[in-house]
Scaffold this motif. Structure first.
Motif, mmCIF file in Angstrom:
data_model
loop_
_atom_site.group_PDB
_atom_site.id
_atom_site.type_symbol
_atom_site.label_atom_id
_atom_site.label_comp_id
_atom_site.label_asym_id
_atom_site.label_seq_id
_atom_site.Cartn_x
_atom_site.Cartn_y
_atom_site.Cartn_z
ATOM 1 N N CYS B 23 0.828 -1.208 0.000
ATOM 2 C CA CYS B 23 0.000 0.000 0.000
ATOM 3 C C CYS B 23 0.858 1.252 0.000
ATOM 4 N N PHE B 25 0.251 5.465 0.206
ATOM 5 C CA PHE B 25 -0.661 6.594 0.371
ATOM 6 C C PHE B 25 0.172 7.868 0.372
ATOM 7 N N VAL B 49 -1.983 -1.312 -3.683
ATOM 8 C CA VAL B 49 -2.945 -0.226 -3.513
ATOM 9 C C VAL B 49 -2.211 1.107 -3.617
ATOM 10 N N LEU B 51 -3.226 5.135 -3.346
ATOM 11 C CA LEU B 51 -4.328 6.054 -3.093
ATOM 12 C C LEU B 51 -3.767 7.444 -2.802
ATOM 13 N N ALA B 58 -3.813 12.676 6.400
ATOM 14 C CA ALA B 58 -4.602 11.491 6.070
ATOM 15 C C ALA B 58 -3.698 10.397 5.525
ATOM 16 N N ASN B 61 -1.909 8.506 8.163
ATOM 17 C CA ASN B 61 -2.830 7.696 8.965
ATOM 18 C C ASN B 61 -3.377 6.506 8.177
ATOM 19 N N MET B 62 -3.453 6.638 6.871
ATOM 20 C CA MET B 62 -3.779 5.473 6.045
ATOM 21 C C MET B 62 -2.642 4.454 6.133
ATOM 22 N N ALA B 66 -2.957 0.612 7.315
ATOM 23 C CA ALA B 66 -2.476 -0.507 6.500
ATOM 24 C C ALA B 66 -1.400 -1.289 7.249
ATOM 25 N N ALA C 74 -9.249 7.916 8.084
ATOM 26 C CA ALA C 74 -8.048 7.654 7.294
ATOM 27 C C ALA C 74 -7.443 6.306 7.686
ATOM 28 N N VAL C 75 -7.397 6.031 8.995
ATOM 29 C CA VAL C 75 -6.878 4.743 9.461
ATOM 30 C C VAL C 75 -7.766 3.618 8.918
ATOM 31 N N THR C 77 -9.516 3.666 6.255
ATOM 32 C CA THR C 77 -9.241 3.542 4.823
ATOM 33 C C THR C 77 -8.022 2.645 4.589
ATOM 34 N N GLY C 78 -6.971 2.879 5.390
ATOM 35 C CA GLY C 78 -5.766 2.058 5.261
ATOM 36 C C GLY C 78 -6.051 0.586 5.506
ATOM 37 N N VAL C 79 -6.814 0.296 6.573
ATOM 38 C CA VAL C 79 -7.135 -1.090 6.915
ATOM 39 C C VAL C 79 -7.973 -1.725 5.797
ATOM 40 N N ALA C 82 -6.112 -2.232 2.492
ATOM 41 C CA ALA C 82 -5.119 -3.306 2.592
ATOM 42 C C ALA C 82 -5.797 -4.672 2.652
ATOM 43 N N GLU C 104 -10.923 14.431 7.171
ATOM 44 C CA GLU C 104 -10.841 12.986 6.949
ATOM 45 C C GLU C 104 -12.219 12.372 6.713
#
Lengths: 66, 352, 253
Positions: B23, B25, B49, B51, B58, B61-62, B66, C74-75, C77-79, C82, C104
């Motif tokens: 991933c 981001f 991924v 994004l 953000a 934090n993504m 992940a 946002a967290v 979204t990451g989870v 993935a 967010e």
């Protein structure tokens, strides 16, 4: 019938207000480990197991059986 | 193995995919944008991924999400964006999550400029976020090394469960060089701590950085610093050339080291006993290696593209045993070989 | 004897730290009941906010991640990106979602991020001791609006469901309350729908729950419930603000 978890109850009294049979009250004889006077069922015979008390209880301290 | 001509930023992006990064981001910022652009084109095709986030905050934090769910994740930016990421980096460190953060440095402070710089050394090695924590910081000096360090960064992050930074700069990111991608079998360790659903087979995992009891917080930080001790023992890396008999040791990292190298070569041709010490890791700073490189040294010259940041670490590493001088250009200016040579020659005259 | 009502399995068997009468517990329970009913506990990842419900990671039985303040979407979204097969929900308060995390939440919604958001609105910052929230109602007294919120000075509250209902990526935006048993039952249905949407990959779902803060409102739990009815619901009307299918589920016929 209902069972109220003595240690989990915080005595907020929301259950006492929604009970259609008015059979739940806050007892002031003994506080729990957190220091709260808790709710108790004064007449389980009259309980109709509607679960309104359980639904409004923020601490899921009430188990309802039929 | 096939050699290909690649831009630093694109090589880094390709290496990240090959290193198992699932991933990415990010948020556009010059001079790192080619990393995003390359991954936008290729990541999804290879099952990953990509994004573009609404902000740097953000994006990091993504990455946190992940990484917490157990995959290899990366973000990249440049100074102003890295500052925004600092909140997330602190949480990532406090939650013991592995991830890779790329800083393709430009001049600061503030919006600064978009030309190459090394003025984020302090930010990377000292204080990228609140609280007691560190990141491993790799400082490549060529496109090939950018690739090699990208593989290394993911492995180190997973091994120590900590954020790792690749501190590149606008020069390394934008230049093209012939490179070879190493044929390494990528091994991603098991992550039993990951939050990806317990499948009713284990207790629920919690990824968290909150410890309200002072003893618990102190213990968690102490545990982390024990890992940093291993990092400090095993990770420091540096390249020394002509240091065996050097009376003057020039110390430089990243792009500045390329210029310093030419200046050292020029000075050697003139018979000056000068060597080059190039840290490849900035945290942990290669303390023992610089000590070794400076055995015969009378003086050290730090050459940087900032107002003098790494020079602090050199003084600390040498316990102020030697005089450490500084020469730097900044604001997007790159020191010339002539300027650095002049510094070396002037020092050489003084120590005679 | 058969059990009519008890603690759902998706909640851990621990006592929660919330103040007496705080409705976080009711909302936790509804989320947990939905997790139980849909059988997704082993596949769910919850994201906690910063605020009173920060320690929800100790209460839910699924995998839990604690996010920085406002960054839960946002967290999440990451989870979710993935591991698209996991069910991901965020649990956020009004300060977290509608002040520091506005960016967010809006962009997670705009992306049609296939997640479930439980938004707890009690018009105040509870954890820090009762300061003005982005949803504090005009005239409401808080620690930082000691003379009442004056829109001329502090501006107006954000109406999150109304705002997000204009965002294309949103599948469900619904406001519910927990001031009565009837409203709680409605709220539960909305939460169920918000999870079903995600399971069927329909897009971003948010359920705003009007909640209480007896401690910082300076009220008894019962008075607090009354305030939800008399002050909050008139300002933040209950209802479905958007119900749409953003993404057609390709996995199902």
């Amino acid at each position: 019938m209902i069972t109220i978890d003595f240690e989990r109850c915080k005595g907020c009294a929301l259950c006492t207000e929604v009970c259609p049979k008015n059979i739940i009250a806050i007892q002031e004889r003994k506080h729990n480990a957190k220091g709260y006077y808790t709710a108790e069922c004064v007449d389980n015979e009259k309980c109709i197991s509607c679960a309104m008390c359980g639904i409004i209880c923020p601490d899921f301290a009430i188990k309802v059986e039929r | 193995m096939e050699k290909v001509l690649m831009k630093g930023n694109e090589a880094l992006a390709e290496a990240a995919m090959r290193a198992g990064c699932k991933c990415f981001f990010g948020y556009p910022i010059t001079p790192q944008t080619e990393i995003s652009a390359y991954l936008a084109k290729n990541m999804a095709k290879r099952g990953g991924v990509f994004l573009q986030a609404e902000s740097e905050i953000a994006a990091i934090n993504m990455v946190l999400g992940a990484a917490a769910s157990g995959v290899r994740a990366m973000t990249s930016s440049s100074g102003p964006g890295i500052s925004l990421k600092s909140e997330g980096v602190s949480y990532i460190a406090g939650s013991d999550l592995p991830c890779v953060i790329v800083n393709v440095q430009r001049g600061g402070p503030g919006l600064g400029g978009i030309q190459p710089s090394q003025s984020d050394y302090w930010q990377a090695t000292r204080a990228l976020g609140h609280g007691d924590f560190q990141m491993v910081v790799y400082a490549p000096a060529s496109v090939q090394e950018t690739i090699d360090m990208t593989y290394l960064a993911f492995d180190t992050a997973d091994r120590f469960r900590m954020p790792v930074m690749i501190l590149s700069d606008g020069l390394l990111g934008q230049m093209m060089e012939p490179v070879v991608f190493p044929q390494i079998e990528v091994k991603i360790p098991e992550k039993p701590w990951a939050c990806c659903g317990h499948k009713n087979k284990r207790p629920h995992n919690i990824i968290n950085s909150l410890y309200l009891q002072p003893d618990e917080l102190e213990n968690s930080v102490n545990e982390r610093f024990k890992r940093y001790e291993i990092v400090k023992r095993e990770c420091p890396a540096a390249e020394s050339s002509f240091c065996e008999d050097a009376e003057i040791v020039v110390c430089a990292f990243g792009a500045a080291a390329r210029i310093a190298k030419s200046a050292v070569n020029t000075a050697r041709e003139k018979g000056i006993k000068v060597g080059l010490f190039r840290p490849q890791t900035l945290y942990p700073f290669p303390v023992e290696l610089i000590e070794k490189a400076c055995r015969k040294a009378k003086i050290v010259l730090s050459v940087e593209m900032n107002k003098g940041q790494m020079v602090d670490d050199i003084r600390l590493a040498l316990n102020c045993r030697l005089p450490v001088e500084f020469f730097g250009r900044h604001g997007g200016n790159i020191p010339t070989v002539k300027e650095v040579s002049a510094q070396i020659e002037s020092i050489s005259e003084r120590i005679k | 004897m058969s059990v009519v009502f008890e603690k759902p399995n998706a909640l851990c068997d621990v006592s929660m730290h919330y103040c007496p009468g705080c409705t976080h517990g009711i909302i936790h329970r509804m989320v947990a009941e939905v997790i139980d009913e849909t059988g997704i506990c082993g596949n769910t990842v919850g994201i906690c906010p910063v605020g009173c419900s920060v320690m929800a990671y100790d209460y839910f039985n699924c995998d839990m991640i604690e996010a920085p303040h406002g960054r839960a979407p946002a967290v999440a979204t990451g989870v979710k990106r993935a591991n698209p097969d996991t069910v991901v929900f965020t649990y956020q308060g009004d300060g977290d979602l509608a002040a520091i995390g506005t960016c967010e939440i809006v962009h997670a919604a705009a992306r049609g991020e296939n997640i479930t958001v439980i938004f707890v609105n009690n018009t105040i910052y509870g954890m820090t001791g009762g300061q003005m929230a982005p949803t504090t109602i005009p005239g409401q007294i808080t620690q930082t609006t000691p003379y009442g919120r004056d829109p001329k000075v502090q501006g107006f509250p954000l109406k999150v469901c109304e705002m997000l209902s204009e965002v294309d990526g949103v599948a469900l935006a619904q406001r519910v309350a927990v001031d009565s048993v009837a409203h709680i039952k409605e709220a539960k249905k909305a939460i169920r729908k918000a999870f079903d949407n995600q399971i069927c990959r329909r897009g971003f779902s948010i359920v705003e729950v009007l909640s209480t803060c007896p401690t910082n409102w300076g009220m008894t739990p019962s008075e607090a419930m009354e305030r939800v009815r008399t002050e909050m619901i008139p300002y933040f009307p209950l209802g479905v603000y958007k119900d749409a299918v953003v993404w057609e589920d390709k996995t199902k016929g």
